[in-house]
Design a protein around this motif. Structure first.
Motif, short mmCIF file in Angstrom:
data_model
loop_
_atom_site.label_atom_id
_atom_site.label_comp_id
_atom_site.label_asym_id
_atom_site.label_seq_id
_atom_site.Cartn_x
_atom_site.Cartn_y
_atom_site.Cartn_z
N ARG A 1 -3.41 1.20 -5.98
CA ARG A 1 -3.36 1.39 -4.54
C ARG A 1 -4.68 0.97 -3.90
O ARG A 1 -4.72 0.32 -2.86
CB ARG A 1 -3.07 2.85 -4.20
N VAL B 1 0.84 -1.21 0.00
CA VAL B 1 0.00 0.00 0.00
C VAL B 1 0.87 1.25 0.00
O VAL B 1 0.64 2.18 -0.79
CB VAL B 1 -0.94 0.02 1.23
N ARG C 1 2.46 2.24 -3.38
CA ARG C 1 1.65 2.62 -4.54
C ARG C 1 1.15 4.06 -4.47
O ARG C 1 0.93 4.58 -3.39
CB ARG C 1 0.49 1.64 -4.69
#
Ligand code: ZN
Length: 377
Positions: A235, A225, A228
């Motif tokens: 994401r 996470v 991104r």
């Protein structure tokens, strides 16, 4: 014979149609907007005019909101009232902590990922059960995956959105207990970091191995996470995976705690444990322990609930000196946290530190009761 009864919450998975899911998502969004608006109103009133807004004032505004914004016709009025009640609770808790001299965070606005449940505070008013289906006004008839039968009188209904779908929690009063045959056995339980728990007979209960694997998955998901780009589709997907990983860890922990509590309740008439709240004030805090604390208090509340249901006793005892006292002769043997073995220079008692503590906890519990101790384990 006098029937004992307790409160109990039953949770079932829901099987909404995709159309119903959209409706539920929408109701949650509308509730969240009211939640945030109610927080904002209280904030502004306080900061700009130095006054506080009450629950009753905010509740009185709801019909006006419904009139001005027809989309709120989709939300049952008691559900909306519960939203402003939750805001009130958040503020009450905030002020309580301020009064107690703590520095709590101000009640927060909730983003889409942080607002996941809605409550019908009165069973039968907007939400009810019918032939195994959940009937929600304005949403319809939702199929329920019923795993165990409901007992008692349903009081409130809460719908929640989790990573793997929708759930309903039904809290019931007057649930009859199911007392078990006495075993004539009691035990003390020491909650620790090294093993999850140690009993007075020396049994150690370890955290299951699957924890570590799940935690690794969680870490990987977390890193994904953060790598991104914000707002990107990739994401958003990673966030979904992260939520799933969180849920897996939570499920495993709950599963382990339920099984452990059940085994204890089956084996013992009385279970003594340290009072965690007092324990926290005595012991110094470090991160590993404060994380474990959460797990322990969750476990203890499961244990208390299962015991009440089974007619067993779970009793908290004051934690002073349970690890320092010798369970053989009562003398104080001082030792730091890193010393894992208790050896008594006076009487020669030699055993694992947590085993020693569990024995002390058991004896302390039995002495507090003042009655005759049952066969020690
Ligand atoms: Zn001793």
């Amino acid at each position: 014979m006098h029937e004992q009864s307790i409160h109990k919450t039953y949770q079932y998975k829901l099987k909404p149609t995709s159309e119903q899911e959209l409706l539920l998502d929408r109701v949650l969004m509308l509730c969240r907007h009211i939640y945030n608006a109610a927080i904002g109103e209280r904030r502004d009133a306080y900061h700009l005019r130095g006054i506080s807004v009450t629950y009753y004032q905010q509740k009185a505004e709801l019909p006006g909101i419904k009139e001005a914004m027809p989309e709120y016709g989709a939300v049952h009025s008691q559900v909306l009232q519960d939203v402003v009640l939750q805001v009130d609770r958040a503020f009450q808790a905030f002020f309580r902590r301020v009064k107690a001299g703590e520095i709590p965070g101000y009640p927060r606005f909730h983003g889409r990922d942080r607002y996941n449940s809605l409550t019908y505070p009165q069973f039968g008013n907007g939400a009810t059960l019918e032939n195994g289906f959940l009937m929600l006004s304005k949403i319809g008839r939702i199929a329920v995956r019923r795993s165990r039968p409901l007992e008692g009188t349903p009081k409130t209904i809460t719908i929640s959105r989790e990573a793997d779908g929708w759930y309903v929690s039904i809290s019931c009063a007057d649930v009859p207990t199911h007392p078990r045959e006495p075993t004539e056995r009691e035990t003390g339980i020491d909650l620790g970091l090294e093993s999850f728990a140690t009993l007075a007979d020396g049994t150690m209960i370890h955290n299951p191995r699957c924890y570590r694997r799940a935690e690794r998955t969680l870490k990987t998901a977390q890193r994904r996470v953060s790598r991104r780009k914000q707002g990107s589709n990739r994401r958003r997907k990673a966030v979904k995976l992260l939520a799933k990983a969180h849920q897996t860890v939570k499920r495993q922990r709950q599963d382990f705690q339920h099984k452990t509590a059940l085994r204890l309740v089956q084996q013992y008439d009385a279970i003594y444990h340290e009072d965690l709240q007092t324990a926290n004030m005595l012991k110094n805090h470090h991160l590993a322990k404060s994380i474990a604390d959460v797990g322990w208090s969750q476990f203890l509340s499961i244990l208390h609930a299962k015991a009440a249901w089974a007619g067993r006793r779970v009793v908290a005892v004051p934690p002073a000196y349970t690890s320092q006292t010798c369970s053989g002769c009562g003398v104080i043997v001082s030792k730091g946290l890193s010393v894992r073995w208790h050896s008594c220079p006076d009487c020669g008692t030699s055993l694992h530190r947590d085993h020693n503590a569990a024995k002390n906890i058991e004896r302390l519990g039995q002495s507090l009761r003042g009655g005759v101790a049952l066969a020690a384990s």
